[in-house]
Design a protein around this motif. Sequence first.
Motif, short mmCIF file in Angstrom:
data_model
loop_
_atom_site.label_atom_id
_atom_site.label_comp_id
_atom_site.label_asym_id
_atom_site.label_seq_id
_atom_site.Cartn_x
_atom_site.Cartn_y
_atom_site.Cartn_z
N GLY A 1 0.82 -1.20 0.00
CA GLY A 1 0.00 0.00 0.00
C GLY A 1 0.85 1.26 0.00
N ASP B 1 0.61 5.72 0.64
CA ASP B 1 -0.13 6.93 1.04
C ASP B 1 0.75 8.14 0.76
OD1 ASP B 1 -1.51 9.01 2.23
OD2 ASP B 1 -2.05 7.86 4.03
N ASP C 1 6.50 6.82 2.96
CA ASP C 1 6.04 5.99 1.85
C ASP C 1 6.70 6.35 0.53
OD1 ASP C 1 4.44 4.70 3.63
OD2 ASP C 1 2.58 4.94 2.51
N GLY D 1 -5.06 3.86 -2.58
CA GLY D 1 -4.14 3.26 -1.64
C GLY D 1 -3.12 2.33 -2.26
N ASN D 2 -3.08 2.26 -3.58
CA ASN D 2 -2.19 1.33 -4.27
C ASN D 2 -1.45 2.02 -5.41
OD1 ASN D 2 -1.17 -1.28 -4.21
ND2 ASN D 2 -2.70 -2.12 -5.59
N ARG E 1 -8.11 -1.10 1.92
CA ARG E 1 -6.87 -0.81 1.20
C ARG E 1 -5.80 -1.86 1.49
NH1 ARG E 1 -5.86 5.68 0.60
NH2 ARG E 1 -7.98 6.22 -0.05
N ARG F 1 0.05 -1.09 4.14
CA ARG F 1 1.28 -0.36 3.87
C ARG F 1 2.44 -1.04 4.59
NH1 ARG F 1 0.59 4.11 6.81
NH2 ARG F 1 2.52 5.04 6.00
#
Length: 288
Positions: A92, A94, A100, A148-149, A251, A254
């Motif tokens: 995932g 964000d 991220d 989310g991907n 989602r 992550r």
Amino acid sequence: MDRALRHVVITGACGGLGRAMASAALARGARVALVGLEREKLDSLAATAPDRCAVYTPDVSDSEAMQAMARDCMARFGVPDAVIANAGVAGGFDTAEASDLAVFRRMLEINLLGAAVTFQPFLKPMRERGQGVLAGIASIAGRRGMPGNGAYCASKGGLIRYLQSLRAELRGSGIAVCTVSPGYLRTQLTAGNRFAMPGLMEPEVAARLILQALAEGREQLVLPRRVGWLSNLLDLLPDAWHDAVLLKQPRKPRAGEAGATAIPGLGASPVGGATRAVSEPPSEPASR
């Protein structure tokens, strides 16, 4: 036209689809270069056909390590009939989270850049021979952005376009370029998914279909076909409607969250040292 797959190079061969493809290729009598990061897993697979396997543990985004792998591989077995860029990671993403961004970068390095780095050292020898297959394992997720991907969808969408460009460049050369777009496969990459996975397929089934498609010289393969049809139908919806459908789904986890899969090299520069080394030469030279 059926192509003989006597010598196949497969990245991401430690598990899931990569291991299934390697096992299927070995069952067809092929010589297989097993490329991955987990030496023990690769060695266990190579032990099933030690005279027809070579094991390598480079980082697929490290061009020098991959070139060394290719030189050793071709010295052993000759120019491959098929090179399958299968190594990939998922997770995932964000955009609001600074941490991220490293996930995005690493995913692009492995999923997208890794394919070009994998193909590069084999392309000139294949072109000189006038025959071969280059296959990239993309994804249905590369056709459409998913909430989310974003990192994974971007990497696979980029891979689809890269393979499309490479296919055009190689028209008439005798080298086929195949874009494989699986839906959901029952592998470690999907084990933590909390959302619906229509058409979930066993990797062994997918592996057999992929090798057959490469032998036939096909340029596109969607697995399973009905998931491709579903994707095409969803694309007919207005963007807002399509997004509304996807936003109802949980989602993908992550990095660091429960169910997330590990991303090798996350937060580090391309791996050097031990991963640059190719496997030890066999006790006797392998025949072509």
